[in-house]
Design a protein around this motif. Sequence first.
Motif, PDB file in Angstrom:
ATOM      1  N   GLU A  37       0.837  -1.212   0.000  1.00 41.98           N
ATOM      2  CA  GLU A  37       0.000   0.000   0.000  1.00 41.98           C
ATOM      3  C   GLU A  37       0.863   1.250   0.000  1.00 41.98           C
ATOM      4  O   GLU A  37       1.849   1.330   0.744  1.00 41.98           O
ATOM      5  N   HIS A  38       0.479   2.201  -0.854  1.00 43.13           N
ATOM      6  CA  HIS A  38       1.225   3.446  -1.047  1.00 43.13           C
ATOM      7  C   HIS A  38       2.652   3.160  -1.520  1.00 43.13           C
ATOM      8  O   HIS A  38       3.585   3.887  -1.188  1.00 43.13           O
ATOM      9  N   ASP A  40       2.895   2.037  -5.015  1.00 42.34           N
ATOM     10  CA  ASP A  40       2.892   2.103  -6.495  1.00 42.34           C
ATOM     11  C   ASP A  40       3.521   3.388  -7.010  1.00 42.34           C
ATOM     12  O   ASP A  40       4.311   3.369  -7.945  1.00 42.34           O
ATOM     13  N   ASP A 174      -4.385   0.385  -9.619  1.00 42.42           N
ATOM     14  CA  ASP A 174      -5.798   0.023  -9.797  1.00 42.42           C
ATOM     15  C   ASP A 174      -6.090  -0.329 -11.248  1.00 42.42           C
ATOM     16  O   ASP A 174      -6.790  -1.306 -11.543  1.00 42.42           O
ATOM     17  N   TYR A 223      -3.456  12.329   0.317  1.00 36.33           N
ATOM     18  CA  TYR A 223      -2.742  11.428  -0.610  1.00 36.33           C
ATOM     19  C   TYR A 223      -1.597  12.192  -1.288  1.00 36.33           C
ATOM     20  O   TYR A 223      -0.460  11.722  -1.330  1.00 36.33           O
TER      21      TYR A 223
HETATM   22  C1  GLA Z   1      -5.289   4.567  -4.341  1.00 39.70           C
HETATM   23  C2  GLA Z   1      -4.565   4.863  -5.654  1.00 39.70           C
HETATM   24  C3  GLA Z   1      -3.534   3.780  -5.959  1.00 39.70           C
HETATM   25  C4  GLA Z   1      -2.606   3.524  -4.770  1.00 39.70           C
HETATM   26  C5  GLA Z   1      -3.427   3.347  -3.485  1.00 39.70           C
HETATM   27  C6  GLA Z   1      -2.555   3.246  -2.262  1.00 39.70           C
HETATM   28  O1  GLA Z   1      -6.060   3.414  -4.479  1.00 39.70           O
HETATM   29  O2  GLA Z   1      -5.490   4.942  -6.706  1.00 39.70           O
HETATM   30  O3  GLA Z   1      -2.801   4.114  -7.109  1.00 39.70           O
HETATM   31  O4  GLA Z   1      -1.682   4.563  -4.643  1.00 39.70           O
HETATM   32  O5  GLA Z   1      -4.346   4.401  -3.291  1.00 39.70           O
HETATM   33  O6  GLA Z   1      -1.797   2.082  -2.299  1.00 39.70           O
END
Ligand code: GLA
Length: 389
Positions: A37-38, A40, A174, A223
């Motif tokens: 998580e976080h 990418d 995603d 974010y």
């Molecule tokens: C959201 C973003 C993804 C990723 C996640 C955290 O879903 O769309 O690209 O950064 O947060 O992992």
Amino acid sequence: MNSSNVPQRITAAFTEHFGAPPPLVVRAPGRVNLIGEHTDYNDGFVLPMAIDRAAWIALRPRADQQVIIHSLDLAQTAVFDLCHLTHDNQKWAEYIKGVAWALQTAGHKLCGWEGVVTGDVPIGAGLSSSAALEMATARAFAAVARLPWDAPTMAQLGQRAENEWVGVNCGIMDQMISAAGKEGHALLIDCRALATELVPLPRDTVVVVLDTATRRGLVDSAYNERRRQCEVAAEYFGVRALRDVDVVQFEACAEGLDPVTRRRARHVVGENDRTRAAAIAMARGDAVRLGELINESHNSLRDDFEVTNTELNVMVECARRAPGCYGARMTGAGFGGCAVALVALPAVEEFVSQVKSVYVKTTRRDSQIYVCRATNGAEIVTPQHESGY
Ligand code: GLA
């Protein structure tokens, strides 16, 4: 909505609208991220799976450059011309237009179509309903214009649509999983190389998504702030992205960072390690190790990256105490939305009912709980011999 009804429902709705059955039906799934998580947008590793909730489009080609699309869920119709794409105030249609814009900007010649769209990915829950809509749209345009389906390329175009047309600064995870998912598997994605590796789910386990029923309005700014902090940390280490820092280097050099940036970087560096370790554990079928890594991921997101909220922390605690749970964590961007748990198949019913009742007692909120199946990424659903696609 019963997910298994969607193909019949969308076919019936198309027939009602356009007077004949659709020659083409496409779907693209939402996703749940098991771990990573976080990472990418730090060029790192993620391990999501495509879920059995998706965006669906039933359509037929047109001879001109018009796109006419009716949303079953919103009871609204959007009409646009591929030669004159402009923004307007139907938010859902911006994702569709954005994908058309990105495909055309990449040099693809598109053809018009008309159709209906629906979906059963809960909106705003962190299960990537936007990426699902983008990839379903890309699948539709690719089928009509007979473009080759290359998942990483299409994912990048979907991300571009979201970043530049819709204006949301997401990473690539995603769209990649919605484009490239495989039934029964999670996907280890190297977000720099856009290389993927199929990873089977451990036998006799299920992935359960636990919606906290909380939504946070400020996700976007928080974010973006996290992204900036990660960039500052990468600059400090003298690398292109935090992906290029390992745990040993981090520990040797991190003391010069300010405490907040140091914690952010510690999460990303550790999470990349955990994600690769999780893929190895899954390949061995080791649900216990995978569960431990999932738990460590949540603790790091809670304490170092600080993207959980009270409800996510409560939900994760409820899940960890329930029967059959190997591990639980928040999933997606955070600040609200969903948690995910890995649960032993024989215990799943008891797990779900215990989590639901303890969560509502603790928070006074009613949760939605989805037992998920790993599905394919974006695909044409109409039998090829019938549709000719
Ligand atoms: C959201 C973003 C993804 C990723 C996640 C955290 O879903 O769309 O690209 O950064 O947060 O992992």
